[in-house]
Design an enzyme around this catalytic site. Sequence first.
Site, PDB file in Angstrom:
ATOM      1  N   GLY A 121       0.784  -1.221   0.000  1.00 34.46           N
ATOM      2  CA  GLY A 121       0.000   0.000   0.000  1.00 34.46           C
ATOM      3  C   GLY A 121       0.813   1.266   0.000  1.00 34.46           C
ATOM      4  O   GLY A 121       0.280   2.333   0.276  1.00 34.46           O
ATOM      5  N   CYS A 122       2.092   1.216  -0.284  1.00 33.26           N
ATOM      6  CA  CYS A 122       2.886   2.438  -0.308  1.00 33.26           C
ATOM      7  C   CYS A 122       2.384   3.340  -1.415  1.00 33.26           C
ATOM      8  O   CYS A 122       2.285   2.935  -2.566  1.00 33.26           O
ATOM      9  CB  CYS A 122       4.364   2.105  -0.542  1.00 33.26           C
ATOM     10  SG  CYS A 122       5.411   3.565  -0.708  1.00 33.26           S
ATOM     11  N   GLY A 123       2.072   4.581  -1.084  1.00 30.49           N
ATOM     12  CA  GLY A 123       1.518   5.479  -2.080  1.00 30.49           C
ATOM     13  C   GLY A 123       2.554   6.294  -2.816  1.00 30.49           C
ATOM     14  O   GLY A 123       2.215   7.218  -3.537  1.00 30.49           O
TER      15      GLY A 123
END
Length: 297
Positions: A121-123
């Site tokens: 989920g790293c944006g």
Amino acid sequence: MSEEDEIEILSEPPPPRLEAQTLAVARDGSVQERGRALAAEVPVSITYNGLAHAVMMASPLDIDDFVVGFSLTEQIIESPDEIEEIIVRPITLGLLAQAMIPTHRQKALMENRRNLVGQTGCGICGIVELEQAVRRFGPIKARPQISGPAIFKAMDALYPMQTLNRDTGAVHAAAFATPDGEILAVREDVGRHNALDKLIGHLARNRIPADQGFCVMTSRISFELVQKCLAAGIPALAGISAPTGLAVRLSAEHRLTLVALARSDTFQVFSDPHGLFPRPNATPPAASTPEPALPGA
């Protein structure tokens, strides 16, 4: 050849929980066999009008909410109504989430393509231009509806509502609370960014005004979480863990109320531009206090 011809579509989605057998070793040397629930983490491929855009590692829950929230916070769309259809299909490696958006949004997306490949989920992973990572938004103008008693009430109510984390101990939660601290919705995911995207998607799809409450997170407060709240119009953010320096700076610059290190008996206020938590013996700020200019504005 169509996308479906290249990918094997499965009949059942992956389960959110997995089971594992472990050995529990005590300090005295005794060993016991135990069962343990694990949180599933699968690749979710998000496509727009048949064109692959991002692959995010996520929990296989509430994917429709995730797609809507991700599309809003990444500024691919401006309203959930612009997503004409979402089809989520289980595939051999994970999930395929196909979204249909208007032609003009597709053209804008192609012009600003960023080739995201996320890790839990790293944006920010995969962003080519650094300027695209730290985005600017309009400052929060309305006085946020949040108070000390509401924060404590929401924090106390959140843990029992984290059903997946109760079983696995490995996921984050994002919740939306009313001004009096009642939690309206909770979304969980292995990635804190994903959990917040799912929550924002839920608010948008159900027409819940994002400015009529505050967000609660069970993770550290990174700058990406602040950006997502700003993109969604959430004026206040409270977290269990500490914020990063950039998260505090962005909150102050954009007049977002930021509370962190929230415990059962205390919390710390890191950004309070609206004077909701006056300091001891301090004079409350005048209503006409000018808003600070944003750097580069």
